[in-house]
Design an enzyme around this catalytic site. Structure first.
Site, PDB file in Angstrom:
ATOM      1  N   ASP A   1       0.841  -1.206   0.000  1.00 27.13           N
ATOM      2  CA  ASP A   1       0.000   0.000   0.000  1.00 27.13           C
ATOM      3  C   ASP A   1       0.875   1.254   0.000  1.00 27.13           C
ATOM      4  O   ASP A   1       0.513   2.267  -0.603  1.00 27.13           O
ATOM      5  CB  ASP A   1      -0.926  -0.003   1.221  1.00 27.13           C
ATOM      6  CG  ASP A   1      -2.048  -1.017   1.069  1.00 27.13           C
ATOM      7  OD1 ASP A   1      -2.436  -1.307  -0.080  1.00 27.13           O
ATOM      8  OD2 ASP A   1      -2.530  -1.532   2.097  1.00 27.13           O
ATOM      9  N   GLY A   2       2.025   1.171   0.675  1.00 36.17           N
ATOM     10  CA  GLY A   2       2.961   2.305   0.691  1.00 36.17           C
ATOM     11  C   GLY A   2       3.428   2.643  -0.725  1.00 36.17           C
ATOM     12  O   GLY A   2       3.605   3.813  -1.076  1.00 36.17           O
TER      13      GLY A   2
ATOM     14  N   ARG B   1      -5.585  20.297  22.390  1.00 36.47           N
ATOM     15  CA  ARG B   1      -4.207  20.231  22.869  1.00 36.47           C
ATOM     16  C   ARG B   1      -3.836  18.760  22.951  1.00 36.47           C
ATOM     17  O   ARG B   1      -4.551  17.973  23.556  1.00 36.47           O
ATOM     18  CB  ARG B   1      -4.066  20.865  24.261  1.00 36.47           C
ATOM     19  CG  ARG B   1      -4.099  22.365  24.257  1.00 36.47           C
ATOM     20  CD  ARG B   1      -4.075  22.898  25.663  1.00 36.47           C
ATOM     21  NE  ARG B   1      -4.050  24.343  25.673  1.00 36.47           N
ATOM     22  CZ  ARG B   1      -5.103  25.115  25.445  1.00 36.47           C
ATOM     23  NH1 ARG B   1      -6.271  24.564  25.174  1.00 36.47           N
ATOM     24  NH2 ARG B   1      -4.990  26.425  25.482  1.00 36.47           N
TER      25      ARG B   1
ATOM     26  N   THR C   1      -8.517   2.651   7.227  1.00 32.11           N
ATOM     27  CA  THR C   1      -7.952   1.381   7.708  1.00 32.11           C
ATOM     28  C   THR C   1      -6.467   1.522   8.064  1.00 32.11           C
ATOM     29  O   THR C   1      -5.842   0.550   8.480  1.00 32.11           O
ATOM     30  CB  THR C   1      -8.095   0.298   6.622  1.00 32.11           C
ATOM     31  OG1 THR C   1      -7.594   0.834   5.380  1.00 32.11           O
ATOM     32  CG2 THR C   1      -9.536  -0.123   6.435  1.00 32.11           C
TER      33      THR C   1
ATOM     34  N   TYR D   1      -3.607   4.749   9.528  1.00 32.99           N
ATOM     35  CA  TYR D   1      -3.297   5.425  10.803  1.00 32.99           C
ATOM     36  C   TYR D   1      -4.573   5.619  11.630  1.00 32.99           C
ATOM     37  O   TYR D   1      -4.614   5.397  12.841  1.00 32.99           O
ATOM     38  CB  TYR D   1      -2.642   6.775  10.485  1.00 32.99           C
ATOM     39  CG  TYR D   1      -1.794   7.366  11.591  1.00 32.99           C
ATOM     40  CD1 TYR D   1      -1.796   6.837  12.885  1.00 32.99           C
ATOM     41  CD2 TYR D   1      -0.958   8.466  11.345  1.00 32.99           C
ATOM     42  CE1 TYR D   1      -1.008   7.375  13.879  1.00 32.99           C
ATOM     43  CE2 TYR D   1      -0.169   9.007  12.338  1.00 32.99           C
ATOM     44  CZ  TYR D   1      -0.198   8.477  13.600  1.00 32.99           C
ATOM     45  OH  TYR D   1       0.583   9.019  14.583  1.00 32.99           O
ATOM     46  N   ASN D   2      -5.645   6.050  10.974  1.00 36.52           N
ATOM     47  CA  ASN D   2      -6.917   6.300  11.647  1.00 36.52           C
ATOM     48  C   ASN D   2      -7.374   5.115  12.492  1.00 36.52           C
ATOM     49  O   ASN D   2      -7.859   5.279  13.607  1.00 36.52           O
ATOM     50  CB  ASN D   2      -7.969   6.642  10.576  1.00 36.52           C
ATOM     51  CG  ASN D   2      -9.371   6.656  11.132  1.00 36.52           C
ATOM     52  OD1 ASN D   2      -9.770   7.579  11.819  1.00 36.52           O
ATOM     53  ND2 ASN D   2     -10.134   5.599  10.838  1.00 36.52           N
ATOM     54  N   LYS D   3      -7.186   3.911  11.953  1.00 36.67           N
ATOM     55  CA  LYS D   3      -7.647   2.719  12.682  1.00 36.67           C
ATOM     56  C   LYS D   3      -6.840   2.523  13.963  1.00 36.67           C
ATOM     57  O   LYS D   3      -7.383   2.138  14.996  1.00 36.67           O
ATOM     58  CB  LYS D   3      -7.562   1.473  11.793  1.00 36.67           C
ATOM     59  CG  LYS D   3      -8.099   0.226  12.477  1.00 36.67           C
ATOM     60  CD  LYS D   3      -8.116  -0.967  11.558  1.00 36.67           C
ATOM     61  CE  LYS D   3      -8.713  -2.177  12.255  1.00 36.67           C
ATOM     62  NZ  LYS D   3      -7.908  -2.642  13.401  1.00 36.67           N
ATOM     63  N   SER D   4      -5.537   2.810  13.889  1.00 32.55           N
ATOM     64  CA  SER D   4      -4.693   2.667  15.082  1.00 32.55           C
ATOM     65  C   SER D   4      -5.122   3.630  16.185  1.00 32.55           C
ATOM     66  O   SER D   4      -4.806   3.422  17.345  1.00 32.55           O
ATOM     67  CB  SER D   4      -3.232   2.975  14.758  1.00 32.55           C
ATOM     68  OG  SER D   4      -2.796   2.203  13.691  1.00 32.55           O
TER      69      SER D   4
HETATM   70  P1  NAP Z   1       5.138   2.606   6.852  1.00 37.32           P
HETATM   71  O1  NAP Z   1       5.258   3.099   8.257  1.00 37.32           O
HETATM   72  O2  NAP Z   1       6.310   1.981   6.204  1.00 37.32           O
HETATM   73  O3  NAP Z   1       3.898   1.588   6.721  1.00 37.32           O
HETATM   74  C1  NAP Z   1       2.679   1.815   7.292  1.00 37.32           C
HETATM   75  C2  NAP Z   1       1.807   0.570   7.167  1.00 37.32           C
HETATM   76  O4  NAP Z   1       0.495   1.027   6.808  1.00 37.32           O
HETATM   77  C3  NAP Z   1       2.235  -0.452   6.100  1.00 37.32           C
HETATM   78  O5  NAP Z   1       2.034  -1.742   6.616  1.00 37.32           O
HETATM   79  C4  NAP Z   1       1.287  -0.144   4.957  1.00 37.32           C
HETATM   80  O6  NAP Z   1       1.031  -1.285   4.136  1.00 37.32           O
HETATM   81  C5  NAP Z   1       0.030   0.202   5.726  1.00 37.32           C
HETATM   82  N1  NAP Z   1      -0.959   0.973   4.978  1.00 37.32           N
HETATM   83  C6  NAP Z   1      -0.773   2.023   4.129  1.00 37.32           C
HETATM   84  N2  NAP Z   1      -1.956   2.437   3.664  1.00 37.32           N
HETATM   85  C7  NAP Z   1      -2.914   1.643   4.232  1.00 37.32           C
HETATM   86  C8  NAP Z   1      -4.320   1.588   4.141  1.00 37.32           C
HETATM   87  N3  NAP Z   1      -5.014   2.458   3.399  1.00 37.32           N
HETATM   88  N4  NAP Z   1      -4.982   0.665   4.887  1.00 37.32           N
HETATM   89  C9  NAP Z   1      -4.317  -0.201   5.673  1.00 37.32           C
HETATM   90  N5  NAP Z   1      -2.970  -0.205   5.804  1.00 37.32           N
HETATM   91  C10 NAP Z   1      -2.281   0.712   5.085  1.00 37.32           C
HETATM   92  O7  NAP Z   1       4.687   3.881   5.998  1.00 37.32           O
HETATM   93  P2  NAP Z   1       4.336   3.981   4.468  1.00 37.32           P
HETATM   94  O8  NAP Z   1       4.408   2.648   3.806  1.00 37.32           O
HETATM   95  O9  NAP Z   1       5.122   5.117   3.928  1.00 37.32           O
HETATM   96  O10 NAP Z   1       2.803   4.406   4.589  1.00 37.32           O
HETATM   97  C11 NAP Z   1       2.427   5.649   5.108  1.00 37.32           C
HETATM   98  C12 NAP Z   1       1.181   5.389   5.893  1.00 37.32           C
HETATM   99  O11 NAP Z   1       1.553   4.825   7.137  1.00 37.32           O
HETATM  100  C13 NAP Z   1       0.428   6.623   6.262  1.00 37.32           C
HETATM  101  O12 NAP Z   1      -0.453   7.022   5.235  1.00 37.32           O
HETATM  102  C14 NAP Z   1      -0.295   6.185   7.519  1.00 37.32           C
HETATM  103  O13 NAP Z   1      -1.622   5.760   7.263  1.00 37.32           O
HETATM  104  C15 NAP Z   1       0.474   4.982   8.020  1.00 37.32           C
HETATM  105  N6  NAP Z   1       0.922   5.207   9.391  1.00 37.32           N
HETATM  106  C16 NAP Z   1       0.351   4.459  10.361  1.00 37.32           C
HETATM  107  C17 NAP Z   1       0.696   4.669  11.684  1.00 37.32           C
HETATM  108  C18 NAP Z   1       0.028   3.830  12.724  1.00 37.32           C
HETATM  109  O14 NAP Z   1      -0.817   2.987  12.384  1.00 37.32           O
HETATM  110  N7  NAP Z   1       0.340   4.041  14.012  1.00 37.32           N
HETATM  111  C19 NAP Z   1       1.610   5.649  12.025  1.00 37.32           C
HETATM  112  C20 NAP Z   1       2.179   6.408  11.008  1.00 37.32           C
HETATM  113  C21 NAP Z   1       1.814   6.189   9.676  1.00 37.32           C
HETATM  114  P3  NAP Z   1       2.102  -1.940   3.165  1.00 37.32           P
HETATM  115  O15 NAP Z   1       3.018  -2.724   4.046  1.00 37.32           O
HETATM  116  O16 NAP Z   1       1.278  -2.795   2.267  1.00 37.32           O
HETATM  117  O17 NAP Z   1       2.828  -0.837   2.443  1.00 37.32           O
END
Ligand code: NAP
Length: 265
Positions: A45-46, A146, A159, A161-164
């Site tokens: 997805d990334g 804040r 699904t 960041y929002n989900k987390s």
């Molecule tokens: P990453 O930190 O390397 O990976 C974030 C994870 O989120 C990967 O497992 C990625 O899947 C998964 N992901 C991305 N889009 C998704 C979606 N729409 N639904 C479900 N899972 C999804 O960062 P990155 O690959 O550059 O992706 C950036 C995304 O990371 C941001 O858009 C944000 O949503 C997410 N993120 C999540 C958190 C958290 O959950 N605490 C914190 C920061 C950012 P793949 O392994 O298939 O690439």
């Protein structure tokens, strides 16, 4: 058909990209990185986020297809060993085009207004400590925030960041934005709603900076640091993202398979 490929850069994704080019050439597809009709993302997805931002300037004229090289993705329908089948579908029948909503922000700084689109979400965080911001909905004060930060997500980003953060999963046919809090401060002095909020397409919210602060703004995976953000207007974009579907893969099946881990019987 003009196509482009974006791969994750690891050995497997690079080799699949090469195989795709070979198969595509046999079918008469034209490799065109500048003005593709279809963009193939190979990775996760990334990688699809990367592909989206590479071609966001021609979002109305391009459709995306995702191939995953790891686990099943929300934006990636095809497995690595299905490459030939995918190319055959692409050559033989027009895809169903599925459109998902995007989020738009207009960032007002002291000397400019910057507009961005996100496929997953926008994230705001305080760089040096607590983020202090006023949140208005439809031009009326909603709350003073804040805390560590705020995430404004699309339905397909719900699904991620929002989900987390405990936000709801939203079907991408519901044109909406979700506001979720990251560790808000709640006590007798400071108060936020606490739960996430879903705004329909015809509503907007403004996040207004309420102190001199450095703000980290993430547009999906792209991070920026700003010192002079005055306010950010968030809304459902008038643009949509298109995915080319060559076989059905319902959203709730993706949710089940990704988070609950079982396949359809
Ligand atoms: P990453 O930190 O390397 O990976 C974030 C994870 O989120 C990967 O497992 C990625 O899947 C998964 N992901 C991305 N889009 C998704 C979606 N729409 N639904 C479900 N899972 C999804 O960062 P990155 O690959 O550059 O992706 C950036 C995304 O990371 C941001 O858009 C944000 O949503 C997410 N993120 C999540 C958190 C958290 O959950 N605490 C914190 C920061 C950012 P793949 O392994 O298939 O690439």
């Amino acid at each position: 058909m003009r196509y482009a490929v974006i791969d994750r850069g690891d050995e497997l994704s690079k080799s699949l990209a090469q195989q795709f080019h070979t198969l595509a050439e046999k079918r008469g597809f034209v490799r065109h990185s500048d003005q593709p009709d279809i963009v193939i993302s190979i990775g996760g997805d990334g990688t699809l986020l990367e592909a989206f931002h590479t071609y966001v300037h021609r979002i109305a004229n391009v459709a995306f297809v995702g191939i995953h090289t790891g686990h099943l993705g929300f934006y990636a329908d095809w497995k690595a060993d299905e490459l030939e089948e995918l190319v055959a579908h692409m050559a033989e029948k027009p895809p169903q085009i599925v459109k998902y909503p995007l989020a738009q922000i207009e960032v007002e700084t002291s000397d400019a207004t910057l507009t961005y689109l996100a496929l997953n979400e926008f994230t705001l965080k305080g760089v040096d400590g607590t983020l202090v911001a006023q949140i208005d909905i439809n031009d009326e004060l909603f709350e003073m925030f804040r805390g560590d930060g705020i995430v404004i997500s699309t339905p397909s980003g719900s699904t991620a960041y929002n989900k987390s953060l405990g936000g709801a999963i939203v079907h991408p046919s519901i044109q909406s934005l979700q506001i979720a809090e990251i560790a808000s401060i709640n006590n007798r002095v400071f108060r936020t709603l606490g739960s996430s909020v879903l705004l329909p397409k015809h509503h907007h919210c403004d996040i207004i900076s309420r102190k001199e602060q450095r703000i980290q703004l993430a547009i999906d995976h792209i991070n920026q640091m700003h010192t002079d953000i005055r306010s950010i207007r968030c809304s459902v974009a008038s643009n949509v993202v298109s995915f080319a579907r060559y076989r059905p893969f319902p959203f709730w099946n993706r949710v089940r398979e990704a988070f609950l881990g079982y396949d359809v019987k």
